[in-house]
Design a protein around this motif. Structure first.
Motif, PDB file in Angstrom:
ATOM      1  N   PHE A 144       0.629  -0.882   0.428  1.00  9.28           N
ATOM      2  CA  PHE A 144      -0.237   0.102   0.171  1.00  9.28           C
ATOM      3  C   PHE A 144       0.728   1.828  -0.140  1.00  9.28           C
ATOM      4  CE2 PHE A 144       0.902  -1.371   4.369  1.00  9.28           C
ATOM      5  CZ  PHE A 144       0.882   0.357   5.559  1.00  9.28           C
ATOM      6  N   GLU A 145       2.313   1.242   0.213  1.00  9.20           N
ATOM      7  CA  GLU A 145       2.900   2.116   0.253  1.00  9.20           C
ATOM      8  C   GLU A 145       3.400   3.116  -0.719  1.00  9.20           C
ATOM      9  OE1 GLU A 145       6.686   2.188   2.985  1.00  9.20           O
ATOM     10  OE2 GLU A 145       5.233   1.881   4.801  1.00  9.20           O
ATOM     11  N   ASN A 146       3.582   4.458  -1.287  1.00  9.43           N
ATOM     12  CA  ASN A 146       3.854   4.941  -2.756  1.00  9.43           C
ATOM     13  C   ASN A 146       2.573   4.711  -3.472  1.00  9.43           C
ATOM     14  OD1 ASN A 146       6.346   5.899  -0.710  1.00  9.43           O
ATOM     15  ND2 ASN A 146       7.118   4.407  -0.938  1.00  9.43           N
ATOM     16  N   ILE A 147       2.096   3.719  -3.153  1.00  6.13           N
ATOM     17  CA  ILE A 147       1.090   3.662  -5.141  1.00  6.13           C
ATOM     18  C   ILE A 147       0.817   5.452  -4.746  1.00  6.13           C
ATOM     19  CG2 ILE A 147      -1.324   2.781  -5.352  1.00  6.13           C
ATOM     20  CD1 ILE A 147      -0.609   0.371  -3.803  1.00  6.13           C
ATOM     21  N   PRO A 148       0.823   4.909  -6.571  1.00  7.88           N
ATOM     22  CA  PRO A 148       0.444   6.718  -7.202  1.00  7.88           C
ATOM     23  C   PRO A 148      -1.654   6.811  -6.898  1.00  7.88           C
ATOM     24  CG  PRO A 148       0.741   5.221  -8.529  1.00  7.88           C
ATOM     25  CD  PRO A 148       1.113   4.687  -7.706  1.00  7.88           C
ATOM     26  N   GLU A 149      -2.418   7.843  -6.685  1.00 10.33           N
ATOM     27  CA  GLU A 149      -3.480   8.004  -6.857  1.00 10.33           C
ATOM     28  C   GLU A 149      -4.208   7.448  -7.856  1.00 10.33           C
ATOM     29  OE1 GLU A 149      -5.055  11.901  -5.625  1.00 10.33           O
ATOM     30  OE2 GLU A 149      -3.945  11.737  -3.838  1.00 10.33           O
ATOM     31  N   SER A 150      -3.646   7.597  -9.265  1.00 11.36           N
ATOM     32  CA  SER A 150      -3.883   7.240 -10.207  1.00 11.36           C
ATOM     33  C   SER A 150      -4.379   5.868 -10.744  1.00 11.36           C
ATOM     34  CB  SER A 150      -2.605   7.618 -11.428  1.00 11.36           C
ATOM     35  OG  SER A 150      -1.682   7.567 -11.438  1.00 11.36           O
ATOM     36  N   PHE A 151      -3.642   5.382  -9.972  1.00 11.51           N
ATOM     37  CA  PHE A 151      -3.547   3.803  -9.405  1.00 11.51           C
ATOM     38  C   PHE A 151      -5.171   2.943  -9.285  1.00 11.51           C
ATOM     39  CE2 PHE A 151      -4.006  -0.426  -7.759  1.00 11.51           C
ATOM     40  CZ  PHE A 151      -3.663  -1.467  -8.504  1.00 11.51           C
ATOM     41  N   GLY A 152      -5.693   4.115  -8.398  1.00 10.43           N
ATOM     42  CA  GLY A 152      -7.080   3.677  -8.141  1.00 10.43           C
ATOM     43  C   GLY A 152      -8.169   4.287  -8.984  1.00 10.43           C
ATOM     44  N   GLN A 201     -12.241   3.266  -8.244  1.00  6.60           N
ATOM     45  CA  GLN A 201     -12.422   4.506  -7.645  1.00  6.60           C
ATOM     46  C   GLN A 201     -13.999   5.441  -8.354  1.00  6.60           C
ATOM     47  OE1 GLN A 201     -10.128   6.080  -4.733  1.00  6.60           O
ATOM     48  NE2 GLN A 201      -8.754   3.819  -4.309  1.00  6.60           N
ATOM     49  N   SER A 202     -13.507   5.198  -9.651  1.00  9.55           N
ATOM     50  CA  SER A 202     -14.034   6.301  -9.974  1.00  9.55           C
ATOM     51  C   SER A 202     -15.840   5.966 -10.418  1.00  9.55           C
ATOM     52  CB  SER A 202     -13.575   6.793 -11.903  1.00  9.55           C
ATOM     53  OG  SER A 202     -12.170   7.013 -11.531  1.00  9.55           O
ATOM     54  N   GLU A 203     -16.987   7.240 -11.403  1.00  7.64           N
ATOM     55  CA  GLU A 203     -17.678   7.130 -11.701  1.00  7.64           C
ATOM     56  C   GLU A 203     -17.510   7.287 -12.558  1.00  7.64           C
ATOM     57  OE1 GLU A 203     -20.554   8.409  -8.532  1.00  7.64           O
ATOM     58  OE2 GLU A 203     -19.799   6.736  -7.147  1.00  7.64           O
ATOM     59  N   VAL A 223      -6.304  -7.265  -9.754  1.00  8.59           N
ATOM     60  CA  VAL A 223      -6.335  -5.723 -10.500  1.00  8.59           C
ATOM     61  C   VAL A 223      -7.273  -4.578  -9.566  1.00  8.59           C
ATOM     62  CG1 VAL A 223      -5.407  -4.210 -12.243  1.00  8.59           C
ATOM     63  CG2 VAL A 223      -5.060  -6.591 -12.410  1.00  8.59           C
ATOM     64  N   LEU A 224      -8.935  -5.124 -10.111  1.00 11.28           N
ATOM     65  CA  LEU A 224      -9.475  -4.187  -9.721  1.00 11.28           C
ATOM     66  C   LEU A 224      -9.998  -4.207  -9.044  1.00 11.28           C
ATOM     67  CD1 LEU A 224     -11.991  -5.060 -12.853  1.00 11.28           C
ATOM     68  CD2 LEU A 224     -10.675  -3.273 -12.988  1.00 11.28           C
ATOM     69  N   MET A 225      -9.649  -5.436  -7.575  1.00  9.74           N
ATOM     70  CA  MET A 225      -9.667  -5.482  -6.024  1.00  9.74           C
ATOM     71  C   MET A 225      -8.738  -4.536  -5.434  1.00  9.74           C
ATOM     72  SD  MET A 225     -10.793  -9.156  -4.943  1.00  9.74           S
ATOM     73  CE  MET A 225     -10.519  -8.751  -3.751  1.00  9.74           C
ATOM     74  N   ALA A 226      -7.720  -4.382  -6.320  1.00  9.50           N
ATOM     75  CA  ALA A 226      -6.102  -3.912  -5.849  1.00  9.50           C
ATOM     76  C   ALA A 226      -6.572  -2.027  -6.062  1.00  9.50           C
ATOM     77  CB  ALA A 226      -4.763  -4.262  -6.407  1.00  9.50           C
ATOM     78  N   SER A 227      -6.703  -1.581  -7.542  1.00  8.16           N
ATOM     79  CA  SER A 227      -7.843  -0.679  -7.868  1.00  8.16           C
ATOM     80  C   SER A 227      -8.726   0.329  -7.114  1.00  8.16           C
ATOM     81  CB  SER A 227      -8.103  -0.680  -9.253  1.00  8.16           C
ATOM     82  OG  SER A 227      -8.261   0.799  -9.444  1.00  8.16           O
ATOM     83  N   ARG A 228      -9.911  -0.579  -6.525  1.00  3.31           N
ATOM     84  CA  ARG A 228     -10.430  -0.365  -5.430  1.00  3.31           C
ATOM     85  C   ARG A 228     -10.474   0.242  -4.222  1.00  3.31           C
ATOM     86  NH1 ARG A 228     -14.947   2.379  -3.785  1.00  3.31           N
ATOM     87  NH2 ARG A 228     -16.291   1.711  -2.987  1.00  3.31           N
TER      88      ARG A 228
END
Length: 331
Positions: free
Chosen positions: A161-169, A173-175, A243-248
């Protein structure tokens, strides 16, 4: 007298036709009807919390992971095989994507690369099953163990979880147009693979192999090649789920996908009691996953303990399979 004698057989024949029609209706749409009844029950018991648009959107987001990994299970089941490594593959997909994002790899590469890796691993699963005639249970169980060990080696057993860029989510997390992007991806994948399985020569070959492998081989179908691709697609969709779970979540755990294995096959088996009698199918799996998700959501709203949710869900799956078999006369 003639009328009384003839009325018996006529009435019996009419009753038989009616019973057949009802039985066919239940065999074909019984699971979907059960799902509607579950929705009605929860809507009555908790109208202010369950029967809302916001909760419906939330359910669609929650079931997106289960639907996608369940579709992968459905594909490999269509050729008469099982992949027991899907949970470990989902965990690996999420970890690899998160690790690549932390390393500064472009986000689109971090999202796609795990699926390509999984496709290759899945193809190896299929090759081992078809080339060496090893049971898919044994092969994929061993592969899942290997993947689990490799994932722990990558992470040291810790959550990434450390240093994961916001763009990864962004994806998770988007709608878009008021709907979660995850839900839209789920619908897109469902439509895509429904078309592949029902309207393409590849899909018809998969169902032919699952129906009668020997006859398919005699007819000139490349059984080994098509099975290999089925395993590869199953693994790819499992990795996509991870991948989608990690992004979420904005993080990846080395066992993050483990909890999806049994629900994925529960959804697929429930789906076999919907629309097509005893045949794995995409929309059936979608309905099965939706029922499992709706149950979990409704029972949580009603503050039913988690362990009882598992018991109730398991009983419903068993009941659905029994009813479907009884509807087919025990065949």
């Amino acid at each position: 007298m003639d009328q009384s004698n003839s009325s018996g057989p006529i009435a019996a024949a009419a009753a038989k036709r009616n019973a057949f029609s009802f039985g066919k209706l239940m065999r074909t749409y019984g699971t979907a009807i059960a799902g509607l009844l579950i929705i009605i029950v929860f809507s009555v018991l908790s109208p202010d919390s369950f029967a809302t648009w916001g909760n419906a959107v939330n359910i669609s987001r929650q079931i997106s992971f289960l639907v996608i990994i369940g579709i992968g299970a459905t594909i490999v089941m269509s050729v008469g095989e099982f992949d027991l490594s899907v949970g470990a593959m989902a965990s690996l997909g999420g970890v690899v994507a998160a690790k690549m994002a932390v390393a500064g790899v472009p986000i689109w590469v971090a999202l796609i690369a795990p699926m390509l890796i999984a496709f290759a691993i899945g193809y190896i699963n299929g090759f081992l099953v078809t080339r060496f005639r090893v049971l898919s249970f044994v092969t994929t169980l061993a592969m899942g163990t290997i993947l689990g060990g490799f994932t722990f080696w990558l992470t040291g057993g810790a959550t990434v979880f450390e240093n994961i860029p916001e763009s990864f989510g962004t994806v998770g997390q988007s709608e878009w147009l008021g709907l979660p992007l995850l839900s839209l991806i789920m619908l897109l994948i469902s439509i895509l693979f429904w078309h592949v399985m029902n309207n393409s020569a590849f899909g018809r070959r998969l169902y032919a192999i699952g129906g009668n492998e020997a006859a398919s081989r005699i007819a000139g179908v490349g059984v080994a090649r098509n099975k290999n691709i089925a395993f590869a697609l199953c693994a790819m969709l499992a990795a996509l789920t991870g991948v989608l779970m990690a992004s979420r979540l904005g993080s990846a755990h080395p066992t993050g996908g483990a909890g999806l294995f049994l629900p994925a096959y529960a959804a697929a088996f429930l789906g076999m009691t919907a629309f097509k009698e005893g045949v794995p199918n995409i929309w059936g799996t979608f309905i099965g996953a939706a029922i499992i998700g709706i149950l979990a959501n409704g029972l949580t709203i009603l503050e039913v303990p988690t362990f009882m949710q598992d018991v109730i869900t398991g009983c419903i799956v068993i009941a659905a399979v029994i009813v479907q078999r009884l509807g087919r006369g025990g065949r």
